[in-house]
Design a protein around this motif. Structure first.
Motif, PDB file in Angstrom:
ATOM      1  N   GLY A  37     -32.434 -51.788 -27.791  1.00  0.00           N
ATOM      2  CA  GLY A  37     -31.593 -51.044 -26.814  1.00  0.00           C
ATOM      3  C   GLY A  37     -30.966 -49.648 -27.520  1.00  0.00           C
ATOM      4  O   GLY A  37     -31.093 -49.802 -28.602  1.00  0.00           O
ATOM      5  N   PRO A  38     -30.203 -49.195 -26.821  1.00  0.00           N
ATOM      6  CA  PRO A  38     -29.777 -47.788 -27.460  1.00  0.00           C
ATOM      7  C   PRO A  38     -28.336 -48.352 -28.263  1.00  0.00           C
ATOM      8  O   PRO A  38     -27.802 -49.426 -28.135  1.00  0.00           O
ATOM      9  CB  PRO A  38     -29.174 -47.002 -26.319  1.00  0.00           C
ATOM     10  N   VAL A  39     -27.927 -47.401 -29.307  1.00  0.00           N
ATOM     11  CA  VAL A  39     -26.760 -47.959 -30.172  1.00  0.00           C
ATOM     12  C   VAL A  39     -25.693 -48.217 -29.279  1.00  0.00           C
ATOM     13  O   VAL A  39     -25.411 -47.198 -28.485  1.00  0.00           O
ATOM     14  CB  VAL A  39     -26.782 -46.619 -31.188  1.00  0.00           C
ATOM     15  N   GLY A  40     -24.914 -49.017 -29.534  1.00  0.00           N
ATOM     16  CA  GLY A  40     -23.594 -49.413 -29.020  1.00  0.00           C
ATOM     17  C   GLY A  40     -24.132 -50.288 -27.724  1.00  0.00           C
ATOM     18  O   GLY A  40     -22.910 -50.848 -27.220  1.00  0.00           O
ATOM     19  N   ALA A  99     -25.811 -38.373 -26.868  1.00  0.00           N
ATOM     20  CA  ALA A  99     -27.225 -38.666 -27.503  1.00  0.00           C
ATOM     21  C   ALA A  99     -28.029 -39.592 -26.845  1.00  0.00           C
ATOM     22  O   ALA A  99     -29.261 -39.642 -27.054  1.00  0.00           O
ATOM     23  CB  ALA A  99     -26.816 -39.131 -28.899  1.00  0.00           C
ATOM     24  N   ALA A 100     -27.480 -40.347 -25.677  1.00  0.00           N
ATOM     25  CA  ALA A 100     -28.185 -41.548 -24.819  1.00  0.00           C
ATOM     26  C   ALA A 100     -28.694 -41.018 -23.656  1.00  0.00           C
ATOM     27  O   ALA A 100     -29.419 -41.588 -22.921  1.00  0.00           O
ATOM     28  CB  ALA A 100     -27.194 -42.710 -24.688  1.00  0.00           C
ATOM     29  N   VAL A 101     -28.482 -39.661 -23.396  1.00  0.00           N
ATOM     30  CA  VAL A 101     -28.814 -39.047 -21.973  1.00  0.00           C
ATOM     31  C   VAL A 101     -30.431 -39.224 -22.046  1.00  0.00           C
ATOM     32  O   VAL A 101     -30.896 -38.564 -23.064  1.00  0.00           O
ATOM     33  CB  VAL A 101     -28.400 -37.876 -21.759  1.00  0.00           C
ATOM     34  N   GLY A 102     -30.927 -39.702 -20.882  1.00  0.00           N
ATOM     35  CA  GLY A 102     -32.358 -39.714 -20.801  1.00  0.00           C
ATOM     36  C   GLY A 102     -33.018 -41.166 -20.668  1.00  0.00           C
ATOM     37  O   GLY A 102     -32.054 -42.048 -20.384  1.00  0.00           O
ATOM     38  N   LEU A 156     -33.901 -47.914 -19.251  1.00  0.00           N
ATOM     39  CA  LEU A 156     -32.597 -47.424 -18.569  1.00  0.00           C
ATOM     40  C   LEU A 156     -32.612 -46.002 -18.400  1.00  0.00           C
ATOM     41  O   LEU A 156     -32.822 -45.417 -19.667  1.00  0.00           O
ATOM     42  CB  LEU A 156     -31.579 -48.099 -19.477  1.00  0.00           C
ATOM     43  N   THR A 157     -32.351 -45.419 -17.457  1.00  0.00           N
ATOM     44  CA  THR A 157     -32.036 -43.947 -17.374  1.00  0.00           C
ATOM     45  C   THR A 157     -30.628 -43.656 -17.301  1.00  0.00           C
ATOM     46  O   THR A 157     -30.003 -43.936 -16.706  1.00  0.00           O
ATOM     47  CB  THR A 157     -32.581 -43.268 -16.054  1.00  0.00           C
ATOM     48  N   VAL A 158     -30.195 -42.840 -18.367  1.00  0.00           N
ATOM     49  CA  VAL A 158     -28.855 -42.559 -18.455  1.00  0.00           C
ATOM     50  C   VAL A 158     -28.746 -41.002 -18.043  1.00  0.00           C
ATOM     51  O   VAL A 158     -29.256 -40.037 -18.589  1.00  0.00           O
ATOM     52  CB  VAL A 158     -28.400 -42.745 -19.879  1.00  0.00           C
ATOM     53  N   LEU A 159     -27.854 -40.481 -16.953  1.00  0.00           N
ATOM     54  CA  LEU A 159     -27.748 -39.544 -16.467  1.00  0.00           C
ATOM     55  C   LEU A 159     -26.551 -39.140 -17.145  1.00  0.00           C
ATOM     56  O   LEU A 159     -25.763 -39.535 -17.436  1.00  0.00           O
ATOM     57  CB  LEU A 159     -27.093 -39.564 -14.894  1.00  0.00           C
ATOM     58  N   THR A 160     -26.395 -37.608 -17.185  1.00  0.00           N
ATOM     59  CA  THR A 160     -25.358 -36.959 -17.789  1.00  0.00           C
ATOM     60  C   THR A 160     -24.290 -36.999 -17.015  1.00  0.00           C
ATOM     61  O   THR A 160     -24.313 -36.936 -15.616  1.00  0.00           O
ATOM     62  CB  THR A 160     -25.786 -35.193 -18.219  1.00  0.00           C
ATOM     63  N   GLU A 161     -23.061 -36.809 -17.493  1.00  0.00           N
ATOM     64  CA  GLU A 161     -21.756 -36.871 -16.674  1.00  0.00           C
ATOM     65  C   GLU A 161     -21.754 -35.259 -16.024  1.00  0.00           C
ATOM     66  O   GLU A 161     -22.539 -34.412 -16.594  1.00  0.00           O
ATOM     67  CB  GLU A 161     -20.589 -36.867 -17.757  1.00  0.00           C
ATOM     68  N   ASN A 162     -20.920 -35.405 -15.298  1.00  0.00           N
ATOM     69  CA  ASN A 162     -20.895 -33.791 -14.565  1.00  0.00           C
ATOM     70  C   ASN A 162     -20.078 -32.901 -15.365  1.00  0.00           C
ATOM     71  O   ASN A 162     -18.788 -32.759 -15.507  1.00  0.00           O
ATOM     72  CB  ASN A 162     -20.180 -33.915 -13.252  1.00  0.00           C
TER      73      ASN A 162
END
Length: 181
Positions: free
Chosen positions: A80-83, A100-103, A125-131
């Protein structure tokens, strides 16, 4: 109407079953269900949450069952991603994504019983960018001439490229206008 099936270890997993009840005149109803044959290994019974947003806590309660009644299950994060963290006793997965986790992020959770038999659940897991706020890219003319009017074509870009930008004047002299789009 009694259903029976002598299951073996080879039958572990999901099985579709459809029962049909028919009366003497041919009218019928069906009932469909999935029979889950549990073996000795634990098995995930929850579906992961597949979307997260940067800066917002992601939470997924991974649930599993075991064929051995009362088995103690332990959850671990294999990939999984860091954190990202998994609570060992409950399977609750938490993660707050940074930029760094976006995507797309690969996640794999393992559930293990006390006899060390295990099963894994993997997903993307798809991480969307904040607005993120738009950037005004044009440079204004800061001087105008009496009786010649003033014109400034404001240009801006949106980092997500998803939004239609609208323009407003929050402070302006009387009579100054802006086209909103």
């Amino acid at each position: 109407g009694l259903i029976g099936w002598p299951t073996t270890a080879a039958d572990e997993g999901d099985h579709a079953v459809v029962v049909r009840a028919t009366d003497a005149r041919g009218a019928f109803r069906t009932q469909s269900f999935t029979l889950i044959v549990l073996g000795d290994r634990p098995r995930f019974v929850s579906s992961p949450v597949l979307l997260a947003t940067q800066g917002v806590e992601y939470r997924y309660d991974a649930d599993a069952v075991d064929g051995n009644a009362g088995a103690v299950l332990t959850y671990t994060l294999v990939d999984g991603p860091v954190g990202m963290e998994v609570a060992p006793g409950t399977g609750v997965v938490t993660f707050t994504a940074g930029a760094a986790a976006v995507g797309a992020q690969t996640v794999r959770i393992r559930v293990t019983d006390e006899t060390t038999l295990f099963n894994e659940q993997g997903y993307t897991l798809t991480v969307l960018t904040e607005n993120d706020a738009p950037h005004i890219t044009s440079v204004p003319a800061t001087e105008g001439t009496v009786d010649q009017g003033y014109v400034y074509d404001v240009s801006a870009t949106d980092p997500e490229r998803l939004d239609v930008l609208r323009f407003t004047l929050t402070t302006a002299p009387s009579g100054m206008v802006i086209q909103p789009v």
